[in-house]
Design a protein around this motif. Structure first.
Motif, PDB file in Angstrom:
ATOM      1  N   GLY A  39      -6.440 -12.038  -1.377  1.00 47.51           N
ATOM      2  CA  GLY A  39      -7.511 -11.056  -1.476  1.00 47.51           C
ATOM      3  C   GLY A  39      -7.364 -10.109  -2.653  1.00 47.51           C
ATOM      4  N   GLY A  40      -6.252 -10.213  -3.384  1.00 44.78           N
ATOM      5  CA  GLY A  40      -6.089  -9.425  -4.590  1.00 44.78           C
ATOM      6  C   GLY A  40      -5.087  -8.303  -4.524  1.00 44.78           C
ATOM      7  N   ALA A  41      -4.415  -8.130  -3.367  1.00 39.66           N
ATOM      8  CA  ALA A  41      -3.434  -7.048  -3.250  1.00 39.66           C
ATOM      9  C   ALA A  41      -2.057  -7.515  -3.700  1.00 39.66           C
ATOM     10  CB  ALA A  41      -3.355  -6.571  -1.798  1.00 39.66           C
ATOM     11  N   ASN A  42      -1.238  -6.574  -4.100  1.00 39.00           N
ATOM     12  CA  ASN A  42       0.182  -6.833  -4.279  1.00 39.00           C
ATOM     13  C   ASN A  42       0.835  -6.667  -2.908  1.00 39.00           C
ATOM     14  OD1 ASN A  42       0.022  -7.102  -7.131  1.00 39.00           O
ATOM     15  ND2 ASN A  42      -0.030  -4.876  -7.324  1.00 39.00           N
ATOM     16  N   ALA A  43       1.482  -7.687  -2.422  1.00 40.76           N
ATOM     17  CA  ALA A  43       2.027  -7.654  -1.062  1.00 40.76           C
ATOM     18  C   ALA A  43       3.534  -7.820  -1.078  1.00 40.76           C
ATOM     19  CB  ALA A  43       1.390  -8.756  -0.221  1.00 40.76           C
ATOM     20  N   GLU A  44       4.199  -7.020  -0.252  1.00 41.30           N
ATOM     21  CA  GLU A  44       5.633  -7.152  -0.036  1.00 41.30           C
ATOM     22  C   GLU A  44       5.864  -7.493   1.431  1.00 41.30           C
ATOM     23  OE1 GLU A  44       7.818  -3.755  -1.258  1.00 41.30           O
ATOM     24  OE2 GLU A  44       7.245  -3.949  -3.378  1.00 41.30           O
ATOM     25  N   GLU A  45       6.811  -8.378   1.681  1.00 39.09           N
ATOM     26  CA  GLU A  45       7.129  -8.792   3.038  1.00 39.09           C
ATOM     27  C   GLU A  45       8.321  -7.990   3.559  1.00 39.09           C
ATOM     28  OE1 GLU A  45       7.658 -13.075   3.001  1.00 39.09           O
ATOM     29  OE2 GLU A  45       6.095 -13.239   1.467  1.00 39.09           O
TER      30      GLU A  45
END
Length: 313
Positions: A39-45
Motif C-alpha cells: 500500500g506504499g508504507a514503510n513497514a517494520e516487523e
C-alpha cells in the motif's frame, strides 16, 4: 505526536501477537508488513507476545537442546530449552504442556512435564514463559518433578490474575464444565503451600503455575510488559506513525495482560495511531481502531495482507 510524513514515507510498525493455532506472531507480522508495503508504507516487523505461545521466538531465543518430556496428558514429546544472547535459559510452558483443542480435559491435565523440563536447565539465569497450557492443577505436577529451581528465575505471566481467579477465568476454555470450575476453585483454595503467594498478580497464570513457581522462589512479572521492554518497543513505536497489533480474539481479556493490550497502552500514552485487529472481536477498546477479520482460519493470511494494504492506502 509526530508531524505528518508524506504518504510514501509513513512508517508503520507491524506488532501482532500470535493467532493461536493459525499463525505465529512472526508470521502474522510478516503478512501485515507485505500488505503495508504494497500500500506504499514503510513497514517494520516487530511481533509481540505476553508469556504465552511464541514468546521465546519473539524474544529471539535460540534452541540449545530438545528434551524428551511428556505433555499434559502423559504423551511423549520433545520440548526445547532455549537461550537468549546473554546466556539466560528460556523455557516456554506452551511448548511442553500446550492447550490442545483436540483434547480438552483439565481434570486429567498435569504440569509434570514442565517441571521435568525445568529440572534439566543448566544456566545462571532462567526465564519461564507462562500461558497457553492445558492444566488447572496449581502446579501439583510441576512440584512433583521439581523440588527447587535450577537458577534465579523470572516468570513472564500472560495473565495477571490472582490464584483465586484462575479456575473461573480460564478453566472453561480448557474444557471445564461449571461443576468442574467449582471443583478447581476448591482445590486451588485448599493448597496451603500456595496461600502466601495467592494474591500475587500472575499467581493464577497457566492454571496456577504462577503461584507454584513463586513458592519455589521465582519472581512473577507481567509478561507483555517485560517482552515489550526487551524488544525496546516504546522507542520503536515512538518513531512510527501507525502501529498495527492484534490477536485471534479481541475481548475483555485483551486489556488484562495480553500483548495487544499493552501495545495499545503504550500507543495511548504516546499519541500514536493504533489499529487492533481480531479474528473475532467481542469488545471495543478505548483509544484503538478495531478491525474484525473474517474469522476464517483459512483466510487469515489473506486477511492480514489486505488489512495492511488498506491501512496504508
Amino acid at each position: 505526536m509526530k508531524g505528518r510524513r508524506p504518504r510514501n514515507h509513513v512508517l508503520a510498525l507491524a506488532s501482532p501477537a500470535s493467532l493461536k493455532g493459525v499463525l505465529s506472531a512472526r508470521e502474522a507480522a510478516a503478512l501485515l508488513a507485505v500488505g503495508l508495503r504494497r500500500g506504499g508504507a514503510n513497514a517494520e516487523e516487530l511481533p509481540v507476545a505476553d508469556g504465552g505461545e511464541g514468546t521465546a521466538d519473539v524474544l529471539g531465543a535460540r534452541v540449545l537442546e530438545l528434551v524428551p518430556v511428556h505433555d499434559a496428558f502423559g504423551r511423549p514429546r520433545e520440548a526445547p530449552i532455549r537461550a537468549l544472547p546473554d546466556g539466560t535459559a528460556v523455557v516456554e510452558a506452551a511448548e511442553v504442556i500446550p492447550l490442545d483443542p483436540m483434547r480438552l480435559d483439565p481434570l486429567a491435565a498435569s504440569s509434570h512435564g514442565l517441571g521435568a523440563l525445568i529440572a534439566r536447565v543448566e544456566a545462571e539465569r532462567l526465564l519461564i514463559c507462562l500461558g497457553g497450557t492445558a492444566n488447572v492443577d496449581g502446579g501439583t505436577g510441576l512440584r512433583e518433578a521439581l523440588r527447587e529451581l535450577p537458577a534465579p528465575t523470572t516468570v513472564l505471566c500472560d495473565a495477571l490474575v490472582p490464584l483465586r481467579d484462575a479456575a473461573r477465568r480460564f478453566a472453561p476454555q480448557k474444557g471445564a464444565t461449571p461443576d468442574q470450575v467449582e471443583l478447581f476453585e476448591r482445590r486451588l483454595a485448599a493448597m496451603a503451600e500456595l496461600a502466601p503467594y495467592a494474591e500475587l498478580p500472575g499467581a493464577g497464570a497457566a492454571g496456577g503455575l504462577g503461584a507454584a513457581l513463586a513458592a519455589l522462589g521465582a519472581e512473577l512479572v507481567p509478561g507483555a510488559r517485560e517482552v515489550l521492554r526487551r524488544l525496546d518497543f516504546r522507542r520503536r513505536a515512538s518513531e512510527a506513525d501507525l502501529v498495527v497489533t492484534g490477536e485471534g480474539t479481541v475481548d475483555e481479556t485483551t486489556l488484562t495482560g495480553k500483548a495487544p493490550g499493552e501495545v495499545l497502552r503504550v500507543c495511548r500514552q504516546k499519541g500514536i495511531r493504533c489499529v487492533v485487529f481480531g479474528g473475532r472481536v467481542e469488545a471495543e477498546l478505548a483509544g484503538a481502531e478495531i478491525v474484525a477479520l473474517s474469522g476464517d482460519p483459512a483466510r487469515a493470511a489473506a486477511d492480514l495482507e489486505a488489512l495492511g494494504e488498506r491501512l496504508s492506502g
